[in-house]
Design a protein around this motif. Structure first.
Motif, PDB file in Angstrom:
ATOM      1  N   GLY A 143     -57.916-119.136   1.057  1.00 10.91           N
ATOM      2  CA  GLY A 143     -59.183-119.672   1.531  1.00 10.91           C
ATOM      3  C   GLY A 143     -59.855-120.654   0.597  1.00 10.91           C
ATOM      4  N   CYS A 144     -59.191-121.054  -0.464  1.00 13.18           N
ATOM      5  CA  CYS A 144     -59.795-121.989  -1.427  1.00 13.18           C
ATOM      6  C   CYS A 144     -59.372-123.405  -1.075  1.00 13.18           C
ATOM      7  CB  CYS A 144     -59.361-121.634  -2.851  1.00 13.18           C
ATOM      8  SG  CYS A 144     -60.157-122.660  -4.109  1.00 13.18           S
ATOM      9  N   HIS A 145     -60.308-124.143  -0.475  1.00 15.01           N
ATOM     10  CA  HIS A 145     -60.025-125.512  -0.086  1.00 15.01           C
ATOM     11  C   HIS A 145     -61.316-126.328  -0.089  1.00 15.01           C
ATOM     12  CE1 HIS A 145     -60.697-123.119   3.581  1.00 15.01           C
ATOM     13  NE2 HIS A 145     -61.455-124.129   3.925  1.00 15.01           N
ATOM     14  N   THR A 146     -61.140-127.647  -0.103  1.00 12.44           N
ATOM     15  CA  THR A 146     -62.278-128.561  -0.100  1.00 12.44           C
ATOM     16  C   THR A 146     -61.810-129.916   0.395  1.00 12.44           C
ATOM     17  OG1 THR A 146     -64.142-129.380  -1.417  1.00 12.44           O
ATOM     18  CG2 THR A 146     -61.994-129.345  -2.494  1.00 12.44           C
ATOM     19  N   GLN A 147     -62.698-130.897   0.369  1.00 10.63           N
ATOM     20  CA  GLN A 147     -62.320-132.233   0.829  1.00 10.63           C
ATOM     21  C   GLN A 147     -62.938-133.300  -0.057  1.00 10.63           C
ATOM     22  OE1 GLN A 147     -63.789-132.501   4.838  1.00 10.63           O
ATOM     23  NE2 GLN A 147     -65.849-133.027   4.201  1.00 10.63           N
ATOM     24  N   GLY A 148     -62.467-134.525   0.119  1.00 10.54           N
ATOM     25  CA  GLY A 148     -63.011-135.664  -0.611  1.00 10.54           C
ATOM     26  C   GLY A 148     -62.570-136.956   0.054  1.00 10.54           C
ATOM     27  N   LYS A 149     -63.299-138.027  -0.222  1.00 12.56           N
ATOM     28  CA  LYS A 149     -62.968-139.330   0.364  1.00 12.56           C
ATOM     29  C   LYS A 149     -61.777-139.982  -0.328  1.00 12.56           C
ATOM     30  CE  LYS A 149     -67.577-140.499   2.028  1.00 12.56           C
ATOM     31  NZ  LYS A 149     -68.694-141.442   1.964  1.00 12.56           N
ATOM     32  N   THR A 150     -61.623-139.718  -1.636  1.00 10.54           N
ATOM     33  CA  THR A 150     -60.522-140.285  -2.422  1.00 10.54           C
ATOM     34  C   THR A 150     -59.786-139.138  -3.117  1.00 10.54           C
ATOM     35  OG1 THR A 150     -61.836-140.494  -4.435  1.00 10.54           O
ATOM     36  CG2 THR A 150     -61.886-142.374  -2.901  1.00 10.54           C
ATOM     37  N   VAL A 151     -58.605-139.446  -3.640  1.00  7.32           N
ATOM     38  CA  VAL A 151     -57.849-138.432  -4.380  1.00  7.32           C
ATOM     39  C   VAL A 151     -58.648-137.971  -5.600  1.00  7.32           C
ATOM     40  CG1 VAL A 151     -55.755-137.985  -5.726  1.00  7.32           C
ATOM     41  CG2 VAL A 151     -55.598-139.256  -3.576  1.00  7.32           C
ATOM     42  N   GLU A 158     -58.412-135.450  10.217  1.00  6.20           N
ATOM     43  CA  GLU A 158     -58.609-136.337  11.367  1.00  6.20           C
ATOM     44  C   GLU A 158     -59.715-137.362  11.127  1.00  6.20           C
ATOM     45  OE1 GLU A 158     -59.238-134.019  14.880  1.00  6.20           O
ATOM     46  OE2 GLU A 158     -57.362-132.930  14.627  1.00  6.20           O
ATOM     47  N   ASP A 159     -60.686-136.997  10.297  1.00 13.61           N
ATOM     48  CA  ASP A 159     -61.819-137.881  10.042  1.00 13.61           C
ATOM     49  C   ASP A 159     -61.586-138.848   8.880  1.00 13.61           C
ATOM     50  OD1 ASP A 159     -61.851-136.074   7.979  1.00 13.61           O
ATOM     51  OD2 ASP A 159     -63.875-135.343   8.343  1.00 13.61           O
ATOM     52  N   GLY A 160     -60.350-138.851   8.329  1.00 13.87           N
ATOM     53  CA  GLY A 160     -60.027-139.749   7.232  1.00 13.87           C
ATOM     54  C   GLY A 160     -60.251-139.155   5.859  1.00 13.87           C
ATOM     55  N   TYR A 161     -60.940-138.016   5.779  1.00 13.50           N
ATOM     56  CA  TYR A 161     -61.125-137.340   4.495  1.00 13.50           C
ATOM     57  C   TYR A 161     -59.816-136.682   4.075  1.00 13.50           C
ATOM     58  CZ  TYR A 161     -66.196-137.734   4.152  1.00 13.50           C
ATOM     59  OH  TYR A 161     -67.469-138.208   3.998  1.00 13.50           O
ATOM     60  N   LEU A 162     -59.650-136.487   2.775  1.00 12.44           N
ATOM     61  CA  LEU A 162     -58.508-135.749   2.257  1.00 12.44           C
ATOM     62  C   LEU A 162     -58.914-134.294   2.110  1.00 12.44           C
ATOM     63  CD1 LEU A 162     -57.403-138.296  -0.475  1.00 12.44           C
ATOM     64  CD2 LEU A 162     -56.405-137.959   1.796  1.00 12.44           C
TER      65      LEU A 162
END
Length: 75
Positions: A28-36, A15-19
């Motif tokens: 449970g293994c996940h993370t985020q980033g601004k670009t691919v 929702e915040d635009g992060y991937l």
């Protein structure tokens, strides 16, 4: 040389635009980033840490799910 293991990563837009990236084989293994590119760097680190913490570095590969397809369904 150590054999590289492969993991299936689903990438979604938050929702915040992060991937958001989730490794399907590792609960449970996940993370985020601004670009691919940033997301892939972060998910590699998350997977490495997950395997280290869980102590599964030398064990068999986890079951790899075969993705057949993804569809949107309107109801």
């Amino acid at each position: 040389m150590k054999k590289k293991r492969q993991f299936t990563v689903i990438i979604e837009e938050g929702e915040d635009g992060y991937l958001i990236g989730t490794a399907l084989e590792l609960k449970g293994c996940h993370t985020q980033g601004k670009t691919v590119e940033e997301l892939l760097k972060n998910i590699r680190e998350a997977i490495e840490l997950y395997l280290e913490v869980e102590g599964v570095e030398g064990e068999e590969e986890p079951y790899i799910k075969e993705i057949v397809g993804i569809q949107k369904v309107a109801v």
